[in-house]
Design an enzyme around this catalytic site. Structure first.
Site, PDB file in Angstrom:
ATOM      1  N   GLU A 131       0.803  -1.226   0.000  1.00 51.31           N
ATOM      2  CA  GLU A 131       0.000   0.000   0.000  1.00 51.31           C
ATOM      3  C   GLU A 131       0.838   1.280   0.000  1.00 51.31           C
ATOM      4  O   GLU A 131       0.646   2.172   0.829  1.00 51.31           O
ATOM      5  CB  GLU A 131      -0.973  -0.019   1.186  1.00 51.31           C
ATOM      6  CG  GLU A 131      -1.927  -1.198   1.148  1.00 51.31           C
ATOM      7  CD  GLU A 131      -2.842  -1.276   2.359  1.00 51.31           C
ATOM      8  OE1 GLU A 131      -2.808  -0.350   3.194  1.00 51.31           O
ATOM      9  OE2 GLU A 131      -3.599  -2.255   2.476  1.00 51.31           O
ATOM     10  N   GLU A 142      -6.307 -10.745  -1.247  1.00 54.89           N
ATOM     11  CA  GLU A 142      -7.128 -10.555  -0.047  1.00 54.89           C
ATOM     12  C   GLU A 142      -8.604 -10.496  -0.442  1.00 54.89           C
ATOM     13  O   GLU A 142      -9.338  -9.584  -0.081  1.00 54.89           O
ATOM     14  CB  GLU A 142      -6.716  -9.275   0.689  1.00 54.89           C
ATOM     15  CG  GLU A 142      -5.238  -9.245   1.053  1.00 54.89           C
ATOM     16  CD  GLU A 142      -4.795  -7.969   1.760  1.00 54.89           C
ATOM     17  OE1 GLU A 142      -5.681  -7.283   2.344  1.00 54.89           O
ATOM     18  OE2 GLU A 142      -3.599  -7.663   1.749  1.00 54.89           O
TER      19      GLU A 142
END
Length: 367
Positions: free
Chosen positions: A154, A259
């Site tokens: 991220e 995810e």
């Protein structure tokens, strides 16, 4: 008596047929790894029902939290590997590929990473030293036991710009180069991934593509891009989602859905993206399915699952792994994020450890 024998025979036959139904790994596993994120209750051996599901359906696992910096190294120079070691043991015992998540992330870092003993901010050279040390410690301990690492997590905003995290603000964008170089040196055999959310957004897609090309141009190895895929009923746009798979794969790296889940619940006002720091007050209207999903909504959710898995079949040659972020609905982080205390239905196995009917429909796509 004869009728009872016939009924018993039919019942046993039905049970045998159910037992012989293939797991996801048996069919989808011919195309890509079939993974799941597991919590410490499971990996520490306290959930036999979960073990049975994992053995039947998955060939890859990732630790949900216990590999993250704040969990494994609570203080400078102090590491607690108990839970992480248990994950490694679990993967080896069950014959599973293990994914390391994650090495460098602004959101759940070691609490000591960015500050000196007196509370002041560390300098650039010190942060580089600490970051390298953490990577070397984690990867060195589990060298040869981890199939793939999420090296950096991220680091790109939705508009494609670098996130102004402490790593970026103190070191600069080259912290990503340093992280991947260090990881490559420690374990040359492990796959190295960049991982992020909202990857179907054009701005983020462009930014991640620039990052991958930069690393490649610098001679720094990157093997894959992880599209987290915390999806909803109305996002992402499926065409943009496919475009991101194609764009990343065109760069010569593998793509993984790292995810995967589907959020069925309404989101609070001002909610944005998948940043874990978001936290909103509970409101009853944000928890409309506390007593179960209506049949109509369940059908809509099933159709959404099938839409994604049809995309994965279409792009199977570009995909290395599909990982569900949690095993059962009861394990999902979406019960408590971004609003605590809700009841979500975001995974493929229900709270009683049963495969939902859509699982067989997914398997049939790949048969």
């Amino acid at each position: 008596m004869k009728r009872n024998v016939i009924v018993l025979s039919l019942l046993l036959g039905s049970m045998t047929a159910v037992a012989q139904q293939p797991g996801m790994k048996d069919v989808l596993g011919k195309y890509f790894q079939v993974g799941v994120a597991l919590n410490t209750r499971i990996t520490n051996g306290r959930d036999a029902r979960a073990d049975a599901l994992v053995d039947k359906h998955f060939n890859s696992i990732v630790a949900e939290n216990c590999f993250k910096g704040e969990e494994v190294t609570p203080a400078k120079g102090v590491y607690n590997f108990n839970d992480a070691d248990a994950v490694v043991d679990y993967a080896q015992k069950h014959g599973l590929k293990l994914i390391g998540h994650c090495l460098v992330w602004h959101s759940q870092p070691p609490k000591w990473m960015f500050i000196n003993d007196d509370g002041s901010q560390v300098c650039r050279d010190e942060l580089i030293k600490r970051m390298k040390s953490h990577i070397r410690t984690m990867m060195g301990r589990y060298k040869g036991k981890i199939y793939s690492w999420d090296v950096v997590n991220e680091a790109i905003e939705d508009n494609g710009e670098f996130r102004k995290s402490p790593y970026y603000n103190i070191i600069g964008p080259e912290f990503i180069d340093i992280a991947f170089k260090t990881a490559q040196e420690v374990d040359p055999e492990a796959k190295l991934y960049y991982n992020d959310y909202s990857m179907s957004k054009p701005g983020k897609r462009a930014g991640v593509c620039r990052l991958v090309r930069h690393l490649q141009n610098e001679g720094i190895r990157i093997d894959g891009v992880g599209m987290q895929s915390h999806n909803g009923m109305d996002h992402p746009d499926l065409k943009e989602y496919e475009a991101s798979i194609d764009s990343f794969a065109t760069l010569g790296v593998k793509v993984s859905m790292t995810e995967l889940d589907i959020n069925i619940l309404p989101q609070p006002q001002h909610f944005n993206g998948a940043g874990v720091e978001q936290n909103f007050e509970y409101q009853k209207q944000l928890n409309p399915y506390a007593d179960g999903l209506p049949a109509k909504v369940q059908k809509q959710l099933d159709d959404r699952w099938l839409a994604f898995y049809n995309i994965y079949k279409k792009h199977a040659s570009q995909i290395e792994r599909i990982t569900l972020w949690g095993l059962t609905d009861g394990d999902s982080w979406l019960n408590d994020w971004p609003v605590r205390g809700r009841t979500n239905y975001s995974l493929l196995f229900d709270r009683d450890y049963n495969a939902k009917p859509v699982v067989n429909e997914i398997i049939n796509i790949f048969k």
